[in-house]
Design a protein around this motif. Sequence first.
Motif, mmCIF file in Angstrom:
data_model
loop_
_atom_site.group_PDB
_atom_site.id
_atom_site.type_symbol
_atom_site.label_atom_id
_atom_site.label_comp_id
_atom_site.label_asym_id
_atom_site.label_seq_id
_atom_site.Cartn_x
_atom_site.Cartn_y
_atom_site.Cartn_z
ATOM 1 N N ALA A 129 39.329 54.344 42.828
ATOM 2 C CA ALA A 129 39.917 54.583 41.491
ATOM 3 C C ALA A 129 40.637 53.327 40.983
ATOM 4 N N ILE A 130 41.334 52.653 41.884
ATOM 5 C CA ILE A 130 42.058 51.431 41.482
ATOM 6 C C ILE A 130 41.061 50.327 41.125
ATOM 7 N N SER A 131 40.018 50.205 41.947
ATOM 8 C CA SER A 131 38.991 49.190 41.704
ATOM 9 C C SER A 131 38.369 49.390 40.316
ATOM 10 N N GLU A 132 38.079 50.663 40.004
ATOM 11 C CA GLU A 132 37.474 50.993 38.715
ATOM 12 C C GLU A 132 38.447 50.704 37.566
ATOM 13 N N LYS A 133 39.700 51.076 37.764
ATOM 14 C CA LYS A 133 40.731 50.817 36.742
ATOM 15 C C LYS A 133 40.852 49.321 36.467
ATOM 16 N N LEU A 134 40.878 48.538 37.543
ATOM 17 C CA LEU A 134 41.037 47.090 37.374
ATOM 18 C C LEU A 134 39.835 46.498 36.634
ATOM 19 N N ARG A 135 38.664 47.023 36.947
ATOM 20 C CA ARG A 135 37.451 46.516 36.298
ATOM 21 C C ARG A 135 37.446 46.890 34.817
ATOM 22 N N GLU A 136 37.716 48.183 34.550
ATOM 23 C CA GLU A 136 37.598 48.661 33.168
ATOM 24 C C GLU A 136 38.739 48.209 32.271
ATOM 25 N N GLU A 137 39.958 48.254 32.802
ATOM 26 C CA GLU A 137 41.109 47.957 31.927
ATOM 27 C C GLU A 137 41.507 46.484 31.945
ATOM 28 N N ASN A 138 41.339 45.846 33.079
ATOM 29 C CA ASN A 138 41.844 44.477 33.211
ATOM 30 C C ASN A 138 40.731 43.438 33.287
ATOM 31 N N GLY A 139 39.489 43.898 33.361
ATOM 32 C CA GLY A 139 38.363 42.967 33.407
ATOM 33 C C GLY A 139 38.330 42.132 34.673
ATOM 34 N N VAL A 140 38.800 42.705 35.789
ATOM 35 C CA VAL A 140 38.781 41.959 37.051
ATOM 36 C C VAL A 140 37.995 42.753 38.091
ATOM 37 N N ASP A 141 37.138 42.060 38.803
ATOM 38 C CA ASP A 141 36.219 42.740 39.693
ATOM 39 C C ASP A 141 36.695 42.689 41.137
ATOM 40 N N PHE A 142 37.662 43.519 41.456
ATOM 41 C CA PHE A 142 38.126 43.636 42.837
ATOM 42 C C PHE A 142 37.478 44.879 43.447
ATOM 43 N N ALA A 143 36.726 44.703 44.522
ATOM 44 C CA ALA A 143 36.092 45.829 45.219
ATOM 45 C C ALA A 143 37.166 46.565 46.019
ATOM 46 N N PRO A 144 36.877 47.797 46.474
ATOM 47 C CA PRO A 144 37.859 48.522 47.291
ATOM 48 C C PRO A 144 38.343 47.708 48.496
#
Length: 376
Positions: free
Chosen positions: A74-89
């Motif tokens: 959920a955090i990984s997805e949030k970071l990708r969608e809201e912050n534009g950063v691609d951090f995997a779990p």
Amino acid sequence: MMSRRVNAVSPSATLRISEAAKRFRREGKPVIDMSVGEPDFPTPSFIIEAAYRAMKEGKVFYTPSRGIPELLEAISEKLREENGVDFAPENIITTPGAKYAIFEAIMSTIDEGEEVILLDPSWVTYEACVLMAGGRVVWVPHSEDFTDAPVEEYITQKTKMIIFNSPSNPLGVVYPNSFLKKLRDIAVDKDLLVMSDEVYEKIIFEGEHKSIASLDGMLERTILINGLSKTYSMTGWRLGYAAAREEIIKAMAKIQSHSVSHPASFVQYAAVEAIKGDQSFLKSMVDEFRTRRDMLMEGLDKLGIKYAPPKGAFYMFMDVRQDSMEFCQNFLEKEYVATTPGAAFGKGYNTWVRVSYATSRENIREMVVRLERFLQ
Ligand SMILES: Cc1ncc(COP(=O)(O)O)c(C=O)c1O
């Protein structure tokens, strides 16, 4: 008997004020506490229900140390969608509060004698963590309008990391993209890490939050810190997280697995719902903070008090033009208003004071009345 590590840090200067405030309150005095750094709204009920459900379903046992897979996802997805950063779990660790993520990250990356850049003023915990790690804090003054700082002039062979926080505690500043780009250029050029504390990202009145991790070349260098305390009014639940390159997260996980193990199991399940659930409650919270900020700015303007114009978070940093420790103590003893001395946040702000407007409009109005009386 005590270790050098713990002797390197002083007890919190703010603690004395808040303890005195509590004592006055117990004695029935009309205390207005503007020293606290937590939203005065209840945790949204859907999050409370999710925690309750998790407990009832028996999700009360040890979890993986970095956190349950659903939450990391959920955090990984949030970071990708809201912050534009691609951090995997694998690039994420959840911690009991963002504060512990900061502690683990600094303990994992800073060695004895290495230098860490802090913008003056900065939130108190960064300095304490750097000192406990044996590092050296290098304070960089802000520009007059608090939106820039000559960081480049303070880099040495020993510099390892730059720490900054936007929106900022205690300034309320939202740093402009030009400053983020400047930090990026310095970090890339000098091969530095950047710790970006984004816990106030949702509490913004003007401008937009941008994570420095989203700038070219920064994903590998940023330790992104965030948490649920401020966004979801969950300070007591203790849930924060860090996202960074895997090597750093693995090091942090070592500390975590040998110390606190993991954040509370049912809090993690509730956090999944918080992050994925309906975020509409946020608008009314931010609108309320904006109204209070405007009220406080109007009051301070009338009194002719200089302050850093806040664009986010819920703090006002103001110049009281007298020793801040004495001011805070006297203001509390005479007018029962608790505020935080600026001296606690760095080197150059001994006459400044932090006021938290995470309190009712009525209290803010009354605080301005008492401040006027106190200053006369
Ligand atoms: C800038 C900043 N970072 C981190 C934190 C810590 O938050 P948490 O409650 O998640 O430990 C705070 C809390 O005051 C804060 O002001």
